[in-house]
Design a protein around this motif. Sequence first.
Motif, short mmCIF file in Angstrom:
data_model
loop_
_atom_site.label_atom_id
_atom_site.label_comp_id
_atom_site.label_asym_id
_atom_site.label_seq_id
_atom_site.Cartn_x
_atom_site.Cartn_y
_atom_site.Cartn_z
N ARG A 32 0.87 -1.18 0.00
CA ARG A 32 0.00 0.00 0.00
C ARG A 32 0.90 1.23 0.00
NH1 ARG A 32 -3.34 3.26 3.69
NH2 ARG A 32 -5.35 3.67 2.66
N ILE A 33 0.59 2.18 -0.86
CA ILE A 33 1.37 3.41 -0.98
C ILE A 33 0.52 4.56 -0.50
CG2 ILE A 33 2.68 4.89 -2.55
CD1 ILE A 33 2.96 2.49 -4.42
N PHE A 34 1.06 5.36 0.39
CA PHE A 34 0.32 6.51 0.93
C PHE A 34 1.29 7.61 1.32
CE2 PHE A 34 1.47 3.75 4.41
CZ PHE A 34 1.83 4.60 5.44
N ILE A 35 0.74 8.79 1.55
CA ILE A 35 1.55 9.93 1.98
C ILE A 35 1.06 10.41 3.33
CG2 ILE A 35 2.25 12.31 1.47
CD1 ILE A 35 2.05 11.67 -1.47
N ASP A 36 1.98 10.47 4.27
CA ASP A 36 1.68 10.99 5.59
C ASP A 36 1.81 12.51 5.56
OD1 ASP A 36 1.10 10.87 8.34
OD2 ASP A 36 3.23 10.88 8.86
N SER A 37 0.81 13.23 6.08
CA SER A 37 0.77 14.70 6.06
C SER A 37 0.91 15.26 4.65
CB SER A 37 1.85 15.29 6.97
OG SER A 37 1.70 14.87 8.29
N PRO A 38 0.10 14.79 3.70
CA PRO A 38 0.22 15.26 2.31
C PRO A 38 -0.05 16.75 2.17
CG PRO A 38 -1.86 14.11 2.62
CD PRO A 38 -1.08 13.91 3.88
N GLY A 39 0.64 17.37 1.23
CA GLY A 39 0.43 18.78 0.96
C GLY A 39 1.05 19.71 1.97
N PRO A 41 4.91 20.67 4.35
CA PRO A 41 6.36 20.46 4.35
C PRO A 41 6.78 19.19 5.08
CG PRO A 41 5.83 22.74 4.88
CD PRO A 41 4.54 21.98 4.92
N MET A 42 5.87 18.61 5.86
CA MET A 42 6.17 17.40 6.62
C MET A 42 5.82 16.13 5.86
SD MET A 42 7.19 19.01 9.29
CE MET A 42 7.40 17.67 10.45
N ALA A 43 5.37 16.26 4.61
CA ALA A 43 4.90 15.10 3.84
C ALA A 43 5.98 14.03 3.71
CB ALA A 43 4.43 15.55 2.47
N GLU A 44 5.56 12.79 3.88
CA GLU A 44 6.47 11.65 3.73
C GLU A 44 5.74 10.55 2.98
OE1 GLU A 44 9.12 8.55 6.45
OE2 GLU A 44 8.03 10.19 7.39
N THR A 45 6.35 10.09 1.88
CA THR A 45 5.75 9.03 1.08
C THR A 45 6.16 7.67 1.63
OG1 THR A 45 5.92 10.49 -0.85
CG2 THR A 45 5.42 8.18 -1.26
N CYS A 46 5.19 6.79 1.81
CA CYS A 46 5.44 5.52 2.48
C CYS A 46 4.94 4.34 1.63
CB CYS A 46 4.73 5.46 3.83
SG CYS A 46 5.08 6.87 4.92
N VAL A 47 5.66 3.25 1.70
CA VAL A 47 5.26 1.98 1.10
C VAL A 47 5.21 0.96 2.22
CG1 VAL A 47 5.77 0.18 -0.58
CG2 VAL A 47 6.33 2.56 -1.11
N SER A 48 4.06 0.34 2.43
CA SER A 48 3.91 -0.60 3.54
C SER A 48 3.32 -1.91 3.04
CB SER A 48 3.01 -0.01 4.63
OG SER A 48 1.68 0.14 4.15
N TYR A 49 3.47 -2.96 3.85
CA TYR A 49 2.80 -4.22 3.56
C TYR A 49 1.29 -4.02 3.70
CZ TYR A 49 7.23 -6.79 3.94
OH TYR A 49 8.50 -7.27 3.75
N CYS A 50 0.54 -4.77 2.93
CA CYS A 50 -0.92 -4.69 3.00
C CYS A 50 -1.49 -6.09 2.79
CB CYS A 50 -1.46 -3.72 1.94
SG CYS A 50 -3.24 -3.45 2.02
N ALA A 51 -1.91 -6.72 3.89
CA ALA A 51 -2.50 -8.05 3.80
C ALA A 51 -3.90 -7.96 3.20
CB ALA A 51 -2.56 -8.69 5.18
#
Length: 201
Positions: A32-39, A41-51
Amino acid sequence: MRSLTEITITPKAQEYLVELLAKHETPGMNIRIFIDSPGTPMAETCVSYCAQGEQQDDDEQIQLDGFVAWLDHRSLPFLNDAIVDYQEDRMGGQLTVRAPNSRVPQVSPDSSLEDRINYVLHAEINPSLAAHGGMVMLERIEEDGDKRVAVLRFGGGCQGCSMVDMTLKSSVESTLLERIEDLTGVADVTDHSDRSQAYYA
């Protein structure tokens, strides 16, 4: 392969992810791909496992050879033109994600309350707090019936500052309530007993 949001997962990245997921003990594991705090300056793009079953109902699905990539719905505009790649190095290699739009504010009246609050904080409020070495972040939103309260955490020179109550009331709270009509209140959960970085001790 590209999705409707124009995200690219390179062949090398796909090959690496297939091998990585094959080592996982859970059958049918995907990513699963998502962005923490999108939009922000703190935005961080993440790739995580997704069962299986862990994806959200409104996630966008990309079917790849050997696995599925789920894209967080809220993150979709910020993932546009993102590239997921695998780059080899002397330590073996690593998965990299470049998302040029992850920190670009993209808000509208239809945006989530969280996105609208973060936009005001980072576009209007934090630039002025930066003059005192401070910043404020949204910790969470508390909802109770018609009440929607933004719970904030101050940092830098604002943490432990003797003027923080005035800053919260006269600047932060008034600006947020003026800009965001469906927000009904603002609260501060910062531990102000730590005055080591305070602008005004």
